[in-house]
Scaffold this motif. Structure first.
Motif, PDB file in Angstrom:
ATOM      1  N   PRO A  97       0.828  -1.220   0.000  1.00 50.45           N
ATOM      2  CA  PRO A  97       0.000   0.000   0.000  1.00 50.45           C
ATOM      3  C   PRO A  97       0.862   1.271   0.000  1.00 50.45           C
ATOM      4  O   PRO A  97       1.830   1.370   0.745  1.00 50.45           O
ATOM      5  CB  PRO A  97      -0.797  -0.118   1.305  1.00 50.45           C
ATOM      6  N   GLY A  98       0.503   2.206  -0.868  1.00 51.15           N
ATOM      7  CA  GLY A  98       1.193   3.487  -0.896  1.00 51.15           C
ATOM      8  C   GLY A  98       2.578   3.451  -1.500  1.00 51.15           C
ATOM      9  O   GLY A  98       3.348   4.405  -1.343  1.00 51.15           O
ATOM     10  N   ALA A  99       2.917   2.388  -2.237  1.00 45.78           N
ATOM     11  CA  ALA A  99       4.271   2.263  -2.781  1.00 45.78           C
ATOM     12  C   ALA A  99       4.594   3.396  -3.749  1.00 45.78           C
ATOM     13  O   ALA A  99       5.689   3.964  -3.716  1.00 45.78           O
ATOM     14  CB  ALA A  99       4.445   0.910  -3.462  1.00 45.78           C
ATOM     15  N   GLU A 100       3.657   3.737  -4.626  1.00 46.55           N
ATOM     16  CA  GLU A 100       3.906   4.805  -5.607  1.00 46.55           C
ATOM     17  C   GLU A 100       4.131   6.145  -4.914  1.00 46.55           C
ATOM     18  O   GLU A 100       4.975   6.942  -5.331  1.00 46.55           O
ATOM     19  CB  GLU A 100       2.740   4.909  -6.592  1.00 46.55           C
ATOM     20  N   LEU A 101       3.371   6.403  -3.855  1.00 50.30           N
ATOM     21  CA  LEU A 101       3.561   7.641  -3.100  1.00 50.30           C
ATOM     22  C   LEU A 101       4.944   7.669  -2.453  1.00 50.30           C
ATOM     23  O   LEU A 101       5.634   8.690  -2.476  1.00 50.30           O
ATOM     24  CB  LEU A 101       2.470   7.771  -2.040  1.00 50.30           C
ATOM     25  N   LEU A 102       5.352   6.541  -1.885  1.00 46.72           N
ATOM     26  CA  LEU A 102       6.668   6.479  -1.247  1.00 46.72           C
ATOM     27  C   LEU A 102       7.784   6.660  -2.267  1.00 46.72           C
ATOM     28  O   LEU A 102       8.812   7.288  -1.977  1.00 46.72           O
ATOM     29  CB  LEU A 102       6.833   5.145  -0.516  1.00 46.72           C
ATOM     30  N   VAL A 103       7.597   6.132  -3.479  1.00 44.64           N
ATOM     31  CA  VAL A 103       8.584   6.325  -4.544  1.00 44.64           C
ATOM     32  C   VAL A 103       8.697   7.812  -4.879  1.00 44.64           C
ATOM     33  O   VAL A 103       9.797   8.340  -5.055  1.00 44.64           O
ATOM     34  CB  VAL A 103       8.202   5.502  -5.792  1.00 44.64           C
ATOM     35  N   ALA A 104       7.565   8.482  -4.979  1.00 48.46           N
ATOM     36  CA  ALA A 104       7.586   9.921  -5.258  1.00 48.46           C
ATOM     37  C   ALA A 104       8.309  10.680  -4.151  1.00 48.46           C
ATOM     38  O   ALA A 104       9.091  11.597  -4.405  1.00 48.46           O
ATOM     39  CB  ALA A 104       6.155  10.439  -5.421  1.00 48.46           C
ATOM     40  N   LEU A 105       8.074  10.276  -2.909  1.00 45.46           N
ATOM     41  CA  LEU A 105       8.719  10.944  -1.778  1.00 45.46           C
ATOM     42  C   LEU A 105      10.222  10.663  -1.708  1.00 45.46           C
ATOM     43  O   LEU A 105      10.946  11.356  -1.004  1.00 45.46           O
ATOM     44  CB  LEU A 105       8.052  10.503  -0.473  1.00 45.46           C
ATOM     45  N   SER A 106      10.687   9.651  -2.465  1.00 45.26           N
ATOM     46  CA  SER A 106      12.120   9.353  -2.447  1.00 45.26           C
ATOM     47  C   SER A 106      12.947  10.520  -2.972  1.00 45.26           C
ATOM     48  O   SER A 106      14.095  10.704  -2.571  1.00 45.26           O
ATOM     49  CB  SER A 106      12.411   8.086  -3.256  1.00 45.26           C
ATOM     50  N   LEU A 107      12.365  11.319  -3.857  1.00 42.06           N
ATOM     51  CA  LEU A 107      13.079  12.512  -4.334  1.00 42.06           C
ATOM     52  C   LEU A 107      13.233  13.533  -3.213  1.00 42.06           C
ATOM     53  O   LEU A 107      14.241  14.229  -3.134  1.00 42.06           O
ATOM     54  CB  LEU A 107      12.337  13.132  -5.516  1.00 42.06           C
ATOM     55  N   VAL A 108      12.225  13.630  -2.367  1.00 43.41           N
ATOM     56  CA  VAL A 108      12.325  14.507  -1.196  1.00 43.41           C
ATOM     57  C   VAL A 108      13.448  14.009  -0.286  1.00 43.41           C
ATOM     58  O   VAL A 108      14.230  14.803   0.252  1.00 43.41           O
ATOM     59  CB  VAL A 108      10.983  14.552  -0.437  1.00 43.41           C
ATOM     60  N   VAL A 109      13.549  12.686  -0.141  1.00 43.02           N
ATOM     61  CA  VAL A 109      14.607  12.103   0.682  1.00 43.02           C
ATOM     62  C   VAL A 109      15.983  12.469   0.132  1.00 43.02           C
ATOM     63  O   VAL A 109      16.877  12.872   0.882  1.00 43.02           O
ATOM     64  CB  VAL A 109      14.444  10.571   0.767  1.00 43.02           C
ATOM     65  N   VAL A 110      16.162  12.349  -1.190  1.00 45.11           N
ATOM     66  CA  VAL A 110      17.450  12.702  -1.794  1.00 45.11           C
ATOM     67  C   VAL A 110      17.789  14.166  -1.512  1.00 45.11           C
ATOM     68  O   VAL A 110      18.924  14.500  -1.151  1.00 45.11           O
ATOM     69  CB  VAL A 110      17.444  12.447  -3.313  1.00 45.11           C
ATOM     70  N   GLY A 111      16.802  15.036  -1.677  1.00 41.38           N
ATOM     71  CA  GLY A 111      17.042  16.460  -1.416  1.00 41.38           C
ATOM     72  C   GLY A 111      17.423  16.721   0.024  1.00 41.38           C
ATOM     73  O   GLY A 111      18.346  17.491   0.302  1.00 41.38           O
ATOM     74  N   LEU A 112      16.744  16.067   0.959  1.00 39.24           N
ATOM     75  CA  LEU A 112      17.042  16.269   2.378  1.00 39.24           C
ATOM     76  C   LEU A 112      18.389  15.650   2.769  1.00 39.24           C
ATOM     77  O   LEU A 112      19.099  16.186   3.630  1.00 39.24           O
ATOM     78  CB  LEU A 112      15.918  15.690   3.234  1.00 39.24           C
ATOM     79  N   VAL A 113      18.763  14.541   2.115  1.00 48.15           N
ATOM     80  CA  VAL A 113      20.097  13.976   2.345  1.00 48.15           C
ATOM     81  C   VAL A 113      21.162  14.949   1.848  1.00 48.15           C
ATOM     82  O   VAL A 113      22.171  15.186   2.514  1.00 48.15           O
ATOM     83  CB  VAL A 113      20.237  12.605   1.646  1.00 48.15           C
ATOM     84  N   GLN A 114      20.918  15.533   0.677  1.00 50.30           N
ATOM     85  CA  GLN A 114      21.867  16.509   0.139  1.00 50.30           C
ATOM     86  C   GLN A 114      22.018  17.709   1.072  1.00 50.30           C
ATOM     87  O   GLN A 114      23.114  18.258   1.223  1.00 50.30           O
ATOM     88  CB  GLN A 114      21.402  16.963  -1.250  1.00 50.30           C
ATOM     89  N   LEU A 115      20.937  18.097   1.714  1.00 47.35           N
ATOM     90  CA  LEU A 115      20.984  19.227   2.645  1.00 47.35           C
ATOM     91  C   LEU A 115      21.535  18.842   4.015  1.00 47.35           C
ATOM     92  O   LEU A 115      21.698  19.701   4.884  1.00 47.35           O
ATOM     93  CB  LEU A 115      19.581  19.819   2.821  1.00 47.35           C
ATOM     94  N   GLY A 116      21.786  17.555   4.217  1.00 49.93           N
ATOM     95  CA  GLY A 116      22.314  17.100   5.500  1.00 49.93           C
ATOM     96  C   GLY A 116      21.259  16.947   6.575  1.00 49.93           C
ATOM     97  O   GLY A 116      21.586  16.814   7.758  1.00 49.93           O
ATOM     98  N   ARG A 117      19.988  16.931   6.173  1.00 47.32           N
ATOM     99  CA  ARG A 117      18.901  16.815   7.154  1.00 47.32           C
ATOM    100  C   ARG A 117      18.511  15.367   7.422  1.00 47.32           C
ATOM    101  O   ARG A 117      17.809  15.093   8.406  1.00 47.32           O
ATOM    102  CB  ARG A 117      17.673  17.590   6.663  1.00 47.32           C
ATOM    103  N   LEU A 118      18.899  14.452   6.540  1.00 50.91           N
ATOM    104  CA  LEU A 118      18.615  13.034   6.719  1.00 50.91           C
ATOM    105  C   LEU A 118      19.892  12.238   6.459  1.00 50.91           C
ATOM    106  O   LEU A 118      20.736  12.665   5.659  1.00 50.91           O
ATOM    107  CB  LEU A 118      17.522  12.563   5.751  1.00 50.91           C
ATOM    108  N   PRO A 119      20.048  11.076   7.092  1.00 50.35           N
ATOM    109  CA  PRO A 119      21.242  10.266   6.855  1.00 50.35           C
ATOM    110  C   PRO A 119      21.214   9.617   5.470  1.00 50.35           C
ATOM    111  O   PRO A 119      20.154   9.239   4.969  1.00 50.35           O
ATOM    112  CB  PRO A 119      21.179   9.204   7.962  1.00 50.35           C
ATOM    113  N   ALA A 120      22.391   9.470   4.873  1.00 46.81           N
ATOM    114  CA  ALA A 120      22.487   8.880   3.537  1.00 46.81           C
ATOM    115  C   ALA A 120      22.032   7.421   3.523  1.00 46.81           C
ATOM    116  O   ALA A 120      21.668   6.895   2.468  1.00 46.81           O
ATOM    117  CB  ALA A 120      23.921   8.987   3.025  1.00 46.81           C
ATOM    118  N   ALA A 121      22.025   6.760   4.677  1.00 46.28           N
ATOM    119  CA  ALA A 121      21.599   5.357   4.748  1.00 46.28           C
ATOM    120  C   ALA A 121      20.154   5.180   4.283  1.00 46.28           C
ATOM    121  O   ALA A 121      19.768   4.089   3.841  1.00 46.28           O
ATOM    122  CB  ALA A 121      21.746   4.838   6.175  1.00 46.28           C
ATOM    123  N   LEU A 122      19.346   6.238   4.341  1.00 51.47           N
ATOM    124  CA  LEU A 122      17.954   6.144   3.905  1.00 51.47           C
ATOM    125  C   LEU A 122      17.834   5.969   2.392  1.00 51.47           C
ATOM    126  O   LEU A 122      16.763   5.623   1.886  1.00 51.47           O
ATOM    127  CB  LEU A 122      17.180   7.387   4.331  1.00 51.47           C
TER     128      LEU A 122
END
Length: 201
Positions: A97-122
């Motif tokens: 459930p919600g896989a497509e939404l989570l895939v879309a949010l993966s771009l947000v994750v990349v951006g936040l990792v680049q900003l140092g707000r999330l760990p790269a392990a995600l």
């Protein structure tokens, strides 16, 4: 000024990809374009083309070059193994459930990792989500065609990742910290746009 032009070009490219996101999901698959029937050849071609035709997948793979500035090229092997494992899981246990939404949010994750707000392990589970969703296109196919599809996916994603960790990383290495933050912000914005598209049919 050159860096500013490069950032503007990047932003325009990302915006163009976000417009493509409004296309039907079937357009992400060569089978839908050419009305192919499952076979080893069509499976291979579909696997090669699927990451290229899905703007969310393509942008995610290219964006990994931004966060791969300090990572060796062998990082690709870990990502590919993770994606393949998730694709196999998607064949066995489809319908997350919600896989497509989570895939879309993966771009947000990349951006936040680049900003140092999330760990790269995600990025590993984010990549796994992409692999999981990419398996949906071949559910019900016979095993040989599925195997060739997965081979095509490995080749396509491997080439895109190597390209990202060379060309995109080289380009990003010449950007100022402000322009890198701008690129991360654009990714977050596009990820939010993709997420909205996934929520609103």
């Amino acid at each position: 000024m050159t860096n500013l032009r490069l950032s503007a070009a990047f932003s325009l490219g990302v915006a163009a990809l976000s417009l493509l996101a409004a296309a039907p999901a079937s357009a992400h698959h060569l089978m839908g374009f050419f009305h192919l029937t499952p076979s080893p050849l069509s499976g291979l071609l579909s696997g090669l083309g699927h990451p290229l035709l899905g703007p969310d997948h393509l942008l995610f793979l290219l964006a990994l070059g931004l966060v791969g500035l300090q990572r060796p090229t062998r990082w690709v092997l870990g990502l590919l193994a993770t994606g393949l494992s998730a694709s196999l899981l998607g064949l066995v246990l489809p319908g997350l459930p919600g896989a497509e939404l989570l895939v879309a949010l993966s771009l947000v994750v990349v951006g936040l990792v680049q900003l140092g707000r999330l760990p790269a392990a995600l990025l590993l589970p984010a990549f796994a989500l992409h692999g999981y969703v990419l398996s949906e296109a071949v559910l019900g196919w016979e095993p040989t065609s599925v195997g060739f599809y997965l081979l095509g996916l490995l080749i396509s994603q491997g080439l895109l990742l190597v390209g990202s960790l060379t060309l995109v990383r080289r380009w990003a290495a010449g950007l100022s910290a402000a322009n890198l933050r701008l690129a991360a912000g654009v990714l977050i914005g596009v990820g939010a746009s993709f997420s909205w598209t996934a929520l609103v049919p």
